[in-house]
Design a protein around this motif. Sequence first.
Motif, mmCIF file in Angstrom:
data_model
loop_
_atom_site.group_PDB
_atom_site.id
_atom_site.type_symbol
_atom_site.label_atom_id
_atom_site.label_comp_id
_atom_site.label_asym_id
_atom_site.label_seq_id
_atom_site.Cartn_x
_atom_site.Cartn_y
_atom_site.Cartn_z
ATOM 1 N N ALA A 397 0.823 -1.207 0.000
ATOM 2 C CA ALA A 397 0.000 0.000 0.000
ATOM 3 C C ALA A 397 0.861 1.263 0.000
ATOM 4 O O ALA A 397 0.590 2.215 -0.738
ATOM 5 C CB ALA A 397 -0.928 -0.004 1.216
ATOM 6 N N ALA A 398 1.896 1.266 0.824
ATOM 7 C CA ALA A 398 2.695 2.483 0.983
ATOM 8 C C ALA A 398 3.801 2.612 -0.048
ATOM 9 O O ALA A 398 4.265 3.717 -0.320
ATOM 10 C CB ALA A 398 3.314 2.499 2.382
ATOM 11 N N GLY A 399 4.218 1.489 -0.646
ATOM 12 C CA GLY A 399 5.405 1.520 -1.474
ATOM 13 C C GLY A 399 5.190 1.840 -2.928
ATOM 14 O O GLY A 399 6.034 2.480 -3.554
ATOM 15 N N ASP A 400 4.072 1.402 -3.499
ATOM 16 C CA ASP A 400 3.858 1.560 -4.945
ATOM 17 C C ASP A 400 2.926 2.735 -5.208
ATOM 18 O O ASP A 400 1.708 2.606 -5.256
ATOM 19 C CB ASP A 400 3.271 0.272 -5.529
ATOM 20 C CG ASP A 400 3.360 0.265 -7.051
ATOM 21 O OD1 ASP A 400 3.683 1.331 -7.626
ATOM 22 O OD2 ASP A 400 3.087 -0.786 -7.651
ATOM 23 N N GLN A 401 3.505 3.913 -5.383
ATOM 24 C CA GLN A 401 2.696 5.113 -5.583
ATOM 25 C C GLN A 401 2.106 5.185 -6.986
ATOM 26 O O GLN A 401 1.212 5.994 -7.245
ATOM 27 C CB GLN A 401 3.548 6.353 -5.299
ATOM 28 C CG GLN A 401 4.060 6.391 -3.868
ATOM 29 C CD GLN A 401 4.898 7.622 -3.588
ATOM 30 O OE1 GLN A 401 4.895 8.584 -4.352
ATOM 31 N NE2 GLN A 401 5.647 7.586 -2.482
ATOM 32 N N ALA A 402 2.613 4.336 -7.894
ATOM 33 C CA ALA A 402 2.073 4.344 -9.256
ATOM 34 C C ALA A 402 0.717 3.651 -9.314
ATOM 35 O O ALA A 402 -0.060 3.853 -10.255
ATOM 36 C CB ALA A 402 3.058 3.657 -10.203
ATOM 37 N N VAL A 403 0.427 2.833 -8.305
ATOM 38 C CA VAL A 403 -0.856 2.119 -8.258
ATOM 39 C C VAL A 403 -1.940 3.099 -7.831
ATOM 40 O O VAL A 403 -1.712 4.003 -7.029
ATOM 41 C CB VAL A 403 -0.771 0.925 -7.274
ATOM 42 C CG1 VAL A 403 -2.122 0.264 -7.113
ATOM 43 C CG2 VAL A 403 0.258 -0.075 -7.768
ATOM 44 N N GLY A 404 -3.135 2.924 -8.357
ATOM 45 C CA GLY A 404 -4.246 3.811 -8.023
ATOM 46 C C GLY A 404 -4.584 3.768 -6.543
ATOM 47 O O GLY A 404 -4.338 2.785 -5.854
ATOM 48 N N GLN A 405 -5.180 4.876 -6.067
ATOM 49 C CA GLN A 405 -5.547 4.971 -4.658
ATOM 50 C C GLN A 405 -6.545 3.883 -4.257
ATOM 51 O O GLN A 405 -6.535 3.426 -3.113
ATOM 52 C CB GLN A 405 -6.155 6.354 -4.378
ATOM 53 C CG GLN A 405 -5.173 7.516 -4.505
ATOM 54 C CD GLN A 405 -4.246 7.628 -3.300
ATOM 55 O OE1 GLN A 405 -3.492 6.691 -3.030
ATOM 56 N NE2 GLN A 405 -4.317 8.752 -2.595
ATOM 57 N N GLU A 406 -7.409 3.459 -5.191
ATOM 58 C CA GLU A 406 -8.399 2.419 -4.867
ATOM 59 C C GLU A 406 -7.704 1.117 -4.478
ATOM 60 O O GLU A 406 -8.088 0.464 -3.499
ATOM 61 C CB GLU A 406 -9.336 2.159 -6.059
ATOM 62 C CG GLU A 406 -10.232 3.329 -6.424
ATOM 63 C CD GLU A 406 -9.577 4.271 -7.433
ATOM 64 O OE1 GLU A 406 -8.329 4.147 -7.620
ATOM 65 O OE2 GLU A 406 -10.272 5.110 -7.994
ATOM 66 N N LEU A 407 -6.660 0.728 -5.225
ATOM 67 C CA LEU A 407 -5.954 -0.509 -4.923
ATOM 68 C C LEU A 407 -5.154 -0.387 -3.629
ATOM 69 O O LEU A 407 -5.046 -1.338 -2.845
ATOM 70 C CB LEU A 407 -5.020 -0.882 -6.082
ATOM 71 C CG LEU A 407 -5.725 -1.269 -7.393
ATOM 72 C CD1 LEU A 407 -4.698 -1.566 -8.477
ATOM 73 C CD2 LEU A 407 -6.632 -2.479 -7.176
ATOM 74 N N ARG A 408 -4.611 0.800 -3.394
ATOM 75 C CA ARG A 408 -3.859 1.001 -2.162
ATOM 76 C C ARG A 408 -4.792 0.958 -0.949
ATOM 77 O O ARG A 408 -4.436 0.409 0.111
ATOM 78 C CB ARG A 408 -3.105 2.323 -2.217
ATOM 79 C CG ARG A 408 -2.096 2.386 -3.361
ATOM 80 C CD ARG A 408 -1.446 3.745 -3.477
ATOM 81 N NE ARG A 408 -0.390 3.936 -2.493
ATOM 82 C CZ ARG A 408 0.246 5.090 -2.313
ATOM 83 N NH1 ARG A 408 -0.082 6.162 -3.051
ATOM 84 N NH2 ARG A 408 1.198 5.199 -1.419
ATOM 85 N N ALA A 409 -5.997 1.513 -1.108
ATOM 86 C CA ALA A 409 -6.994 1.447 -0.028
ATOM 87 C C ALA A 409 -7.400 0.005 0.241
ATOM 88 O O ALA A 409 -7.639 -0.382 1.399
ATOM 89 C CB ALA A 409 -8.219 2.287 -0.388
ATOM 90 N N GLU A 410 -7.472 -0.825 -0.808
ATOM 91 C CA GLU A 410 -7.808 -2.237 -0.635
ATOM 92 C C GLU A 410 -6.709 -2.964 0.148
ATOM 93 O O GLU A 410 -6.999 -3.843 0.982
ATOM 94 C CB GLU A 410 -8.017 -2.899 -1.999
ATOM 95 C CG GLU A 410 -8.252 -4.406 -1.965
ATOM 96 C CD GLU A 410 -9.503 -4.812 -1.211
ATOM 97 O OE1 GLU A 410 -9.662 -6.029 -0.967
ATOM 98 O OE2 GLU A 410 -10.321 -3.938 -0.866
ATOM 99 N N GLU A 411 -5.453 -2.609 -0.098
ATOM 100 C CA GLU A 411 -4.362 -3.205 0.673
ATOM 101 C C GLU A 411 -4.483 -2.838 2.154
ATOM 102 O O GLU A 411 -4.204 -3.661 3.037
ATOM 103 C CB GLU A 411 -3.005 -2.755 0.134
ATOM 104 C CG GLU A 411 -2.674 -3.273 -1.258
ATOM 105 C CD GLU A 411 -2.434 -4.782 -1.300
ATOM 106 O OE1 GLU A 411 -2.323 -5.403 -0.222
ATOM 107 O OE2 GLU A 411 -2.341 -5.329 -2.404
ATOM 108 N N LEU A 412 -4.930 -1.610 2.434
ATOM 109 C CA LEU A 412 -5.153 -1.209 3.825
ATOM 110 C C LEU A 412 -6.275 -2.043 4.450
ATOM 111 O O LEU A 412 -6.196 -2.433 5.628
ATOM 112 C CB LEU A 412 -5.497 0.284 3.908
ATOM 113 C CG LEU A 412 -4.400 1.275 3.510
ATOM 114 C CD1 LEU A 412 -4.911 2.703 3.658
ATOM 115 C CD2 LEU A 412 -3.143 1.069 4.354
#
Length: 443
Positions: A397-412
């Motif tokens: 979630a924190a490392g791949d800033q190129a990934v969309g916020q939706e996917l990062r929120a899913e990792e959270l």
Amino acid sequence: MISGDSIVALSSGRLPAGVAVLRISGPQTRFVIETIAGGMVKDRTAVLRRLRAPDGTVLDNGLVVFFPGPASFTGEDVGELHVHGGRAVVARMLETVAGFDGVRHAEPGEFTRRAFLNGKLDLVETEALADLVNAETEAQRRFAIQNADGAQSELYLGWRRRLIHARAMIEAEIDFADEDDVPGSVSDAVWFDVRAMIGEIDRHIAGFRAAEIIRDGFEVVILGAPNAGKSSLFNALARRDAAIVTDEPGTTRDLLEVVLELEGVRVRLTDTAGLRDEPGKVEAIGIEKAKAKAHGADLLLLLQDAADPRDIGSLPVAAPALRVGTKLDLLDGRAAQAAAERYDLVISVRDGSGVEQLLADIGQRAARAAGSVGDVLPSRLRHVELLGETNRHLHRAAGDQAVGQELRAEELRLAADRLGRIVGAVDVEDLLDVIFAQFCIGK
């Protein structure tokens, strides 16, 4: 709250005993208690009654206590019968109580399982309760009490709350990106906190070794050449003749172990076969076992006869070691002084010189390895595994800033789910049978 059968079990120790405590939980509890006690019993007040079976047969004289739910251990109505601890008395009492309609004998851990399902305990507190029941040392007791009081649960739930908040902020930024009151800098603060949490969890996971030492013991392995005094020291530390001691080399062929409590910590002390070249066939097997045991040690005691030193060669073991010179009583003043400079400690089992100092040193090392009082440590391997999964999701979630916020929120969300599984805040039905099988019948 669970409903259905009421359960009964002996909740106190091994029989015979001065007093035995029978515990009852469930909807039939009040009826059973008042029938056996011959009338109403005031809530939470111990009263002395003549206890009778439904047919009027006198069973015993004992104390009766009734705890109405939900303010009880299980969250249901709970009753206790304190009777004389003879086997025949307890057997007849259990038979009588289980003879009531809707009452049956409890399964292992069923009282605690009902407490969990009724929200009186979470999973971590439940596991801590099992540790408290099984505690044999002061360190184990302190560790279990701290976790039973919720310190470990609060840590995990605190991390989970932070992740839920972080996910809410990210999703708010996604949903209301065009609104003036949802600034884009929100995500910067969120990811800063997530990265900080990764470090906190890593440091917490690193404490698992200390928790293992508290639960399983600090491993001390005695190594040395034949006749270096290993078995004599082993017996001295164990304070009994646990190992055979002779002048014949190779007397010890297998691993011998005793458990000590030093500085409140469980210490597992292992005596091993003497290390030498060209041993016999059976002795060689013992030497291999000694070397294997050394690899898992927290501390090695490398013994050498100070009056007749023999080298055992180097051991490819990373464990800390104390070099101990033995048979100090055989040395004169000058030789004793030279030995004291050559070894970390010089001892004589025959007259006791240095043995108490060696015990104190081992105890201090064990206490340091077990951590400070108040340290919140992961108490189970399943906690460590789920915490590791939590951090893997947080890294993604924190490392791949190129990934969309939706996917990062899913990792959270997935990270918060793993934390929830530790305390039972999400579905953990597959774990329950394993966890509650640790308990005795009356718990």
